[in-house]
Design a protein around this motif. Structure first.
Motif, PDB file in Angstrom:
ATOM      1  N   GLU A 107      -2.815  24.763   2.666  1.00 43.24           N
ATOM      2  CA  GLU A 107      -2.480  24.022   3.885  1.00 43.24           C
ATOM      3  C   GLU A 107      -1.116  23.353   3.762  1.00 43.24           C
ATOM      4  OE1 GLU A 107      -4.236  20.688   6.992  1.00 43.24           O
ATOM      5  OE2 GLU A 107      -5.293  21.050   5.099  1.00 43.24           O
ATOM      6  N   ARG A 108      -0.846  22.781   2.600  1.00 51.67           N
ATOM      7  CA  ARG A 108       0.449  22.115   2.381  1.00 51.67           C
ATOM      8  C   ARG A 108       1.598  23.116   2.505  1.00 51.67           C
ATOM      9  NH1 ARG A 108      -1.319  19.718  -1.605  1.00 51.67           N
ATOM     10  NH2 ARG A 108      -0.475  20.915  -3.345  1.00 51.67           N
ATOM     11  N   ALA A 114       6.264  25.516   7.877  1.00 55.07           N
ATOM     12  CA  ALA A 114       6.385  25.606   9.332  1.00 55.07           C
ATOM     13  C   ALA A 114       7.194  24.455   9.912  1.00 55.07           C
ATOM     14  CB  ALA A 114       5.001  25.640   9.963  1.00 55.07           C
ATOM     15  N   SER A 115       7.236  23.327   9.228  1.00 54.63           N
ATOM     16  CA  SER A 115       7.895  22.139   9.769  1.00 54.63           C
ATOM     17  C   SER A 115       9.412  22.153   9.602  1.00 54.63           C
ATOM     18  CB  SER A 115       7.342  20.876   9.085  1.00 54.63           C
ATOM     19  OG  SER A 115       7.806  20.780   7.735  1.00 54.63           O
ATOM     20  N   ARG A 116       9.932  23.115   8.847  1.00 56.36           N
ATOM     21  CA  ARG A 116      11.357  23.112   8.520  1.00 56.36           C
ATOM     22  C   ARG A 116      12.102  24.178   9.316  1.00 56.36           C
ATOM     23  NH1 ARG A 116       8.924  22.866   3.144  1.00 56.36           N
ATOM     24  NH2 ARG A 116       8.858  20.659   2.586  1.00 56.36           N
ATOM     25  N   PRO A 117      13.391  23.943   9.547  1.00 58.43           N
ATOM     26  CA  PRO A 117      14.204  25.002  10.161  1.00 58.43           C
ATOM     27  C   PRO A 117      14.474  26.109   9.160  1.00 58.43           C
ATOM     28  CG  PRO A 117      15.581  23.129   9.573  1.00 58.43           C
ATOM     29  CD  PRO A 117      14.158  22.702   9.308  1.00 58.43           C
ATOM     30  N   GLY A 118      14.616  27.324   9.646  1.00 61.95           N
ATOM     31  CA  GLY A 118      14.948  28.442   8.772  1.00 61.95           C
ATOM     32  C   GLY A 118      16.390  28.372   8.304  1.00 61.95           C
ATOM     33  N   GLN A 119      16.605  28.826   7.076  1.00 62.32           N
ATOM     34  CA  GLN A 119      17.955  28.932   6.514  1.00 62.32           C
ATOM     35  C   GLN A 119      18.277  30.417   6.362  1.00 62.32           C
ATOM     36  OE1 GLN A 119      18.364  26.485   2.941  1.00 62.32           O
ATOM     37  NE2 GLN A 119      16.828  25.051   3.724  1.00 62.32           N
ATOM     38  N   GLY A 194      12.932  30.803   6.803  1.00 57.62           N
ATOM     39  CA  GLY A 194      13.916  31.871   6.811  1.00 57.62           C
ATOM     40  C   GLY A 194      13.863  32.743   5.576  1.00 57.62           C
ATOM     41  N   CYS A 195      13.219  32.262   4.539  1.00 57.21           N
ATOM     42  CA  CYS A 195      13.154  32.980   3.257  1.00 57.21           C
ATOM     43  C   CYS A 195      12.271  34.222   3.384  1.00 57.21           C
ATOM     44  CB  CYS A 195      12.605  32.047   2.181  1.00 57.21           C
ATOM     45  SG  CYS A 195      12.253  32.834   0.603  1.00 57.21           S
ATOM     46  N   LEU A 196      12.799  35.368   2.972  1.00 57.33           N
ATOM     47  CA  LEU A 196      12.006  36.592   3.030  1.00 57.33           C
ATOM     48  C   LEU A 196      10.717  36.457   2.232  1.00 57.33           C
ATOM     49  CD1 LEU A 196      14.517  39.590   2.745  1.00 57.33           C
ATOM     50  CD2 LEU A 196      13.649  38.451   4.780  1.00 57.33           C
ATOM     51  N   HIS A 197      10.799  35.840   1.066  1.00 55.31           N
ATOM     52  CA  HIS A 197       9.618  35.770   0.212  1.00 55.31           C
ATOM     53  C   HIS A 197       8.585  34.784   0.727  1.00 55.31           C
ATOM     54  CE1 HIS A 197      10.708  38.468  -3.165  1.00 55.31           C
ATOM     55  NE2 HIS A 197      11.911  38.261  -2.681  1.00 55.31           N
ATOM     56  N   ALA A 198       9.019  33.761   1.451  1.00 51.36           N
ATOM     57  CA  ALA A 198       8.052  32.882   2.114  1.00 51.36           C
ATOM     58  C   ALA A 198       7.280  33.657   3.162  1.00 51.36           C
ATOM     59  CB  ALA A 198       8.768  31.690   2.742  1.00 51.36           C
ATOM     60  N   ARG A 269       8.456  36.530  13.160  1.00 48.42           N
ATOM     61  CA  ARG A 269       7.120  37.085  12.917  1.00 48.42           C
ATOM     62  C   ARG A 269       6.327  36.195  11.978  1.00 48.42           C
ATOM     63  NH1 ARG A 269       7.807  43.233  11.084  1.00 48.42           N
ATOM     64  NH2 ARG A 269       5.546  42.992  10.734  1.00 48.42           N
ATOM     65  N   GLY A 270       6.982  35.699  10.928  1.00 47.94           N
ATOM     66  CA  GLY A 270       6.306  34.837   9.970  1.00 47.94           C
ATOM     67  C   GLY A 270       5.841  33.538  10.600  1.00 47.94           C
ATOM     68  N   THR A 271       6.650  32.966  11.468  1.00 49.64           N
ATOM     69  CA  THR A 271       6.269  31.721  12.139  1.00 49.64           C
ATOM     70  C   THR A 271       5.006  31.918  12.964  1.00 49.64           C
ATOM     71  OG1 THR A 271       8.524  30.849  12.190  1.00 49.64           O
ATOM     72  CG2 THR A 271       7.002  30.029  13.870  1.00 49.64           C
ATOM     73  N   ALA A 272       4.940  33.017  13.691  1.00 48.47           N
ATOM     74  CA  ALA A 272       3.756  33.297  14.499  1.00 48.47           C
ATOM     75  C   ALA A 272       2.515  33.498  13.623  1.00 48.47           C
ATOM     76  CB  ALA A 272       3.992  34.524  15.368  1.00 48.47           C
ATOM     77  N   LEU A 273       2.667  34.217  12.525  1.00 48.93           N
ATOM     78  CA  LEU A 273       1.524  34.461  11.631  1.00 48.93           C
ATOM     79  C   LEU A 273       1.090  33.173  10.933  1.00 48.93           C
ATOM     80  CD1 LEU A 273       2.506  37.876  10.020  1.00 48.93           C
ATOM     81  CD2 LEU A 273       0.755  37.450  11.741  1.00 48.93           C
TER      82      LEU A 273
END
Length: 283
Positions: A107-108, A114-119, A194-198, A269-273
């Protein structure tokens, strides 16, 4: 949290459709494995993420969804009875009680990321940093620009990696070149969408949540990880032309622009998932 019950014919059909989709997604890997063949791009999805194809085939409805007439699932982990009959549901409260540390971590990671802007200024240089001034490489493929050319790209760019599980493979000479010193402890405070691995790790978190995640969503996270993996290797310093992989030449302005464009698409896509994972699990 309970959702409208699923009649047996409906949930069995969904489970069968899920199995067929999972089989299609893993068919090429399973065929290669049967022949004892390795693949420098796609094996990562089953080695680094050490989950077997069989795990992807197991369908769950998601937290709180009642399966009517499901006696065969009565002993499945984190399933609880719904009433006095043979209906069951994946029990989020039970999962969080039995796996409190894991639940808290997942959860953390999901909420803070999700709370941060993408870089979008890393340009995939983490793979380059893993071979910077290195005598030996983890991947057998040759370097597109040779060792000197690869080192020159690293030295002419900032290293802005925010993902510890990439950073931990940096060579000793590359580590001090990164803008931030990353640690496992700081990972929840630095992970960003924004991180691919995230984005790839959404698959990891979906697996760890087990029955709390609908099977369809699990496969969606796997497909995102698969698609990101391709860009990760296209932008890497390796010559993978023998495997049909054409490079995104991030050492050029055009290559950087293409990388960022696709990176932003994956972040969306990651944000939505990420939102769907939290909603399916915690409501």
């Amino acid at each position: 949290m309970h959702i409208a019950p699923l009649p047996r014919d409906q949930w069995v059909e969904r489970a069968q459709q899920h199995e067929a989709r999972a089989d299609a997604l893993t068919a090429a890997h399973r065929e290669r494995a049967a022949r004892g063949e390795k693949h420098p791009v796609w094996d990562f999805l089953f080695t680094y993420y050490a989950y077997k194809p069989a795990l992807l085939r197991r369908w769950h409805p998601g937290a709180g969804v009642i399966l009517e007439h499901a006696p065969e699932r009565s002993e499945w982990r984190w399933y609880s009875p719904a009433g006095s009959g043979d209906a069951v549901f994946p029990d989020a409260a039970r999962f969080q009680a039995e796996k409190s540390q894991l639940a808290g971590l997942v959860e953390r990671m999901l909420r803070r990321t999700a709370s941060r802007p993408g870089q979008f200024g890393c340009f995939g240089l983490h793979e380059w940093a893993m071979v910077y001034r290195a005598d030996a490489h983890r991947h057998p493929a040759p370097l597109r620009l040779g060792q000197d050319g690869t080192d020159a790209v690293v030295e002419s760019n900032d290293l802005r990696c925010t993902h510890f599980d990439a950073f931990r493979f940096f060579t000793d000479d590359a580590v001090p070149r990164n803008r931030l010193p990353l640690t496992r402890e700081s990972q929840p405070d630095l992970e960003q969408p924004g991180c691919l691995h995230a984005g790839m790790d959404l698959y990891r978190w979906a697996v760890k949540l087990g029955p709390m995640v609908p099977g369809e969503l699990l496969l969606d996270t796997f497909e995102l990880a698969r698609d990101i993996r391709l860009l990760d290797m296209e932008a890497a310093p390796y010559d993978l032309s023998d495997w049909g992989v054409q490079p995104v030449r991030i050492e050029t302005a055009e290559g950087k622009a293409e990388y960022v464009r696709r990176q932003r698409e994956f972040a969306e896509r990651g944000t939505a998932l990420r939102e769907r994972l939290l909603q399916a699990w915690l409501g």
